[in-house]
Every structure is written in structure tokens, then in C-alpha cells.
Design an enzyme around this catalytic site. Structure first.
Site, PDB file in Angstrom:
ATOM      1  N   LYS A 196      62.210  21.163  18.113  1.00  0.00           N
ATOM      2  CA  LYS A 196      61.129  20.464  17.532  1.00  0.00           C
ATOM      3  C   LYS A 196      59.878  20.934  18.032  1.00  0.00           C
ATOM      4  O   LYS A 196      59.870  21.229  19.226  1.00  0.00           O
ATOM      5  CB  LYS A 196      61.317  18.971  18.133  1.00  0.00           C
ATOM      6  CG  LYS A 196      60.121  18.221  17.628  1.00  0.00           C
ATOM      7  CD  LYS A 196      60.294  16.802  17.898  1.00  0.00           C
ATOM      8  CE  LYS A 196      58.947  16.009  17.656  1.00  0.00           C
ATOM      9  NZ  LYS A 196      59.084  14.666  17.802  1.00  0.00           N
ATOM     10  N   LYS A 254      62.772  20.935  13.185  1.00  0.00           N
ATOM     11  CA  LYS A 254      61.875  19.973  12.709  1.00  0.00           C
ATOM     12  C   LYS A 254      60.394  20.593  13.010  1.00  0.00           C
ATOM     13  O   LYS A 254      60.346  21.158  14.281  1.00  0.00           O
ATOM     14  CB  LYS A 254      61.790  18.631  13.246  1.00  0.00           C
ATOM     15  CG  LYS A 254      60.779  17.753  12.908  1.00  0.00           C
ATOM     16  CD  LYS A 254      60.925  16.650  13.895  1.00  0.00           C
ATOM     17  CE  LYS A 254      59.839  15.657  13.492  1.00  0.00           C
ATOM     18  NZ  LYS A 254      59.786  14.465  14.553  1.00  0.00           N
TER      19      LYS A 254
HETATM   20  C1  PBG Z   1      57.891  11.223  18.050  1.00  0.00           C
HETATM   21  C2  PBG Z   1      58.147  11.595  16.818  1.00  0.00           C
HETATM   22  C3  PBG Z   1      57.420  12.224  15.876  1.00  0.00           C
HETATM   23  C4  PBG Z   1      57.956  12.436  14.567  1.00  0.00           C
HETATM   24  C5  PBG Z   1      59.234  11.972  14.755  1.00  0.00           C
HETATM   25  N1  PBG Z   1      59.250  11.372  16.155  1.00  0.00           N
HETATM   26  C6  PBG Z   1      55.874  12.779  16.176  1.00  0.00           C
HETATM   27  C7  PBG Z   1      55.582  13.455  17.387  1.00  0.00           C
HETATM   28  O1  PBG Z   1      56.319  14.342  17.862  1.00  0.00           O
HETATM   29  O2  PBG Z   1      54.556  13.341  17.515  1.00  0.00           O
HETATM   30  C8  PBG Z   1      57.101  12.991  13.504  1.00  0.00           C
HETATM   31  C9  PBG Z   1      57.838  12.816  12.171  1.00  0.00           C
HETATM   32  C10 PBG Z   1      56.981  13.092  11.058  1.00  0.00           C
HETATM   33  O3  PBG Z   1      55.863  13.460  11.226  1.00  0.00           O
HETATM   34  O4  PBG Z   1      57.322  12.672   9.872  1.00  0.00           O
HETATM   35  N2  PBG Z   1      59.076  10.867  19.101  1.00  0.00           N
END
Ligand code: PBG
Length: 329
Positions: A196, A254
Site C-alpha cells: 500500500k 493499492k
Molecule cells: C486507511 C485506508 C485508506 C483507504 C483504505 N483504508 C486511506 C488511507 O490510507 O489514508 C483508501 C481507500 C480509497 O482511497 O479508496 N486505513
């Protein structure tokens, strides 16, 4: 050699194109992310995600039935936590009667066959908008993983099928897996957000859950000390292999579109399913351009989802799954 080979022969009409097509997307590939809020009869549109909504539990039932009828068999739950329940350690996340735990039961009671995946992360519960406990201006890894494991267990007890830790702390998969085994939750899956990235494409999601890092003294302004540097490729493979060793059943890359090279690298070296999350900012870009009449919305949606699958995704979490299912049926 030309003209013995004319590659265009296999592109002459739709019948031959569909015979030689290498990649197909289907409802079986899709995970629908769902945002849940407290209250009754609430269906709130998210400003930066046109036509995407937060649902209260009563309306979540209707949504889940519709998704199932469309052939979408997996949901990924996120909750918007009331401000007064937020703190530094995410105490509310462990509440057996918290919004997430009730949302899991609601989905399971409405459509028992629906696969329920849950977001395991502190940020919606954190006063600081971080995915971990903040101590002396830093995100404390080991305090956080202990809480995440408990949070995962609490979701499993409520009936979640698959836990999806989205935090990027080190060692959280092992800690969660050990606790699940200890407590007899042998069949609860873990889908790790293993690669991520610290991406600027999460903005609309943070609007949806009101979960952005706060602007305060001695609080990190971004998530770069735990999420990955977008410049790194080999590190993604290392992260992913470690999560598999720690007990992940599914790994994830992601965001989607900007990271398809990573998806392919990982697909080439792992032997478990690879999920891809097409994130909120990717959704917002397409919506905005389509609203302006600058892009053909439906065609771009299908092209991007197909590209994600072609890159190596075994499954795709996307805010477009409803649209996509209608378009491909
Ligand atoms: C946070 C989380 C995020 C997303 C999923 N879980 C945002 C972040 O890491 O700040 C993002 C998903 C999206 O943008 O659609 N645990």
C-alpha cells in the site's frame, strides 16, 4: 512475416475479437467497498465521490440485497466513526457493539452468503487520523499491531469472513494470525494490504470517513512513515512476501492504475490471490472528467478494470463495481 501474417485478421469483427480476447472481467472478480454511518434512513452522497454513498444500517440492508442480486458476492466494510468516540488508541474499534460490529451482523443477517470483508485500521477511530497510535510525534508500531489484532478478533467474533488490515504496520499479519489461531478462528481469512503506497489518490476516501491526518503540532502530516514510497518497486515484493510468510491468505496492491507494474511483479512471484484496490481518487478523476464531457465514463471504467485484471489482479475492489456489472451483463 508480413504479408503472411496480417495481425489485423484477428481484429476484423467482434466475433473474432471475442474469440481471441485474453482477459474478461465478471461480477466474480469484484469486491464492493461500502461506507457505513450511524443513524436511520441515511444515504449521504460523498462530495468528492459523486453517486457514492454512506449508508445507515437500515439502508445498508437494501444496498447489500441489490449488490447480491447483481451478482456481487463480496463487500468490504468501512465505518464513519462519530467524532466523540475517537481517541488515540481506537478504543471504540474494540467495542463488540460498535458500528463495524453491527454492520457485519447486518450484512450477514440480510444476505448470509455475502462474503464480508472488514477494514482493520485505526484511522477512522483516531483523533489524529492516523493508522496507528501516536506517541511523541511518531506512529508507534508495536502498540498498534496489538490493537489491530484485537480489532480483527472482534470483527471475526461479529461474523466477518475476511479481515483486511490496511495500516502497513510491520508484523501485524503475524500478530493477527496468531491471535485468531489462539482463539479458535481457524477459518477467518486475512487479506493484507501488503503493498500500500503513500498515495495522493486517497483524498476522497478521507472525506468520506472524515479520517485525514489532522493538522496539529507534533502530529505527522502524512502517512509516509508507514505507507510505501511510490518510487519503490522491489520493496513491494519484499513487503508482500513477508505478509505471506506471516499468514496472509490474499495480498493486495493499492492504488490500482498507477501501480500495475507492481501488480505484475507480485503476480509473477506469489502463489496466492492478488487483490487490487482501485481507490477513491481514481474514481473521482473519472467522474469529474465524465461530468465535464471530456471522457466516455462507461468505456473508461471498463478499460481500467480490464487493465487491472490483465496486469494480474485476481480480484478488484472498486467503487465502480455496480456500474461495471451492469455494463458487462
Ligand atoms: C486507511 C485506508 C485508506 C483507504 C483504505 N483504508 C486511506 C488511507 O490510507 O489514508 C483508501 C481507500 C480509497 O482511497 O479508496 N486505513
Amino acid at each position: 512475416m508480413y504479408p503472411l501474417r496480417r495481425n489485423r485478421r484477428l481484429r476484423t469483427n467482434e466475433a473474432i475479437r471475442s474469440l481471441v480476447r485474453e482477459t474478461a472481467i465478471s461480477p466474480n472478480d469484484f469486491i464492493a467497498p461500502l461506507f457505513v454511518v450511524e443513524g436511520k434512513n441515511k444515504k449521504e452522497e460523498i462530495a468528492s465521490m459523486p453517486n457514492y454513498f454512506r449508508f445507515s444500517l437500515d439502508l445498508l440492508e437494501k444496498e447489500v440485497k441489490e449488490l447480491w442480486a447483481l451478482g456481487i458476492k463480496s463487500v468490504l466494510l468501512f465505518v464513519k466513526v462519530p467524532e466523540n468516540l475517537k481517541d488515540n488508541t481506537g478504543k471504540e474499534a474494540l467495542n463488540a457493539d460498535g458500528l463495524m460490529q453491527r454492520a457485519i451482523k447486518t450484512v450477514k443477517n440480510t444476505v448470509p452468503e455475502m462474503l464480508v470483508m472488514t477494514d482493520v485500521a485505526l484511522d477512522p477511530y483516531s483523533v489524529y487520523g492516523h493508522d496507528g497510535v501516536v506517541t511523541d510525534g511518531k506512529i508507534s508500531n508495536d502498540d498498534t499491531t496489538a490493537i489491530l489484532a484485537e480489532m480483527g478478533l472482534s470483527h471475526a467474533k461479529a461474523g466477518a469472513d475476511i479481515l483486511a488490515p490496511s495500516d502497513m504496520m510491520d508484523g501485524r499479519i503475524l500478530e493477527m494470525r496468531n491471535l485468531l489461531e489462539d482463539q479458535g478462528f481457524y477459518d477467518t481469512g486475512i487479506m493484507s494490504y501488503s503493498a500500500k503506497y503513500a498515495s495522493a489518490f486517497y483524498g476522497p476516501f478521507r472525506d468520506a470517513l472524515d479520517s485525514a491526518p489532522v493538522d496539529a503540532e507534533n502530529i505527522p502530516k502524512d502517512k509516509k512513515s508507514y505507507q510505501m514510497d511510490p518510487a519503490n518497486r522491489e520493496e513491494a515484493v519484499k513487503e508482500t512476501l513477508m505478509d505471506i510468510e506471516e499468514g496472509a491468505d490474499i495480498v493486495m496492491v493499492k492504488p490500482g492504475l498507477c501501480y500495475l507494474d507492481i501488480v505484475r511483479d507480485i503476480r509473477n512471484v506469489v502463489d496466492i490471490p492478488v487483490a487490487v484496490y482501485q481507490v477513491s481518487g481514481e474514481y473521482a478523476m473519472i467522474k469529474a472528467a465524465a461530468e465535464k464531457g471530456w471522457l466516455d465514463h462507461d468505456a473508461v471504467v471498463l478499460e481500467q478494470l480490464t487493465a487491472i485484471k490483465r496486469a494480474g489482479a485476481s480480484m478488484i475492489a472498486s467503487y465502480f463495481v455496480r456500474d461495471a456489472v451492469k455494463l458487462i451483463s
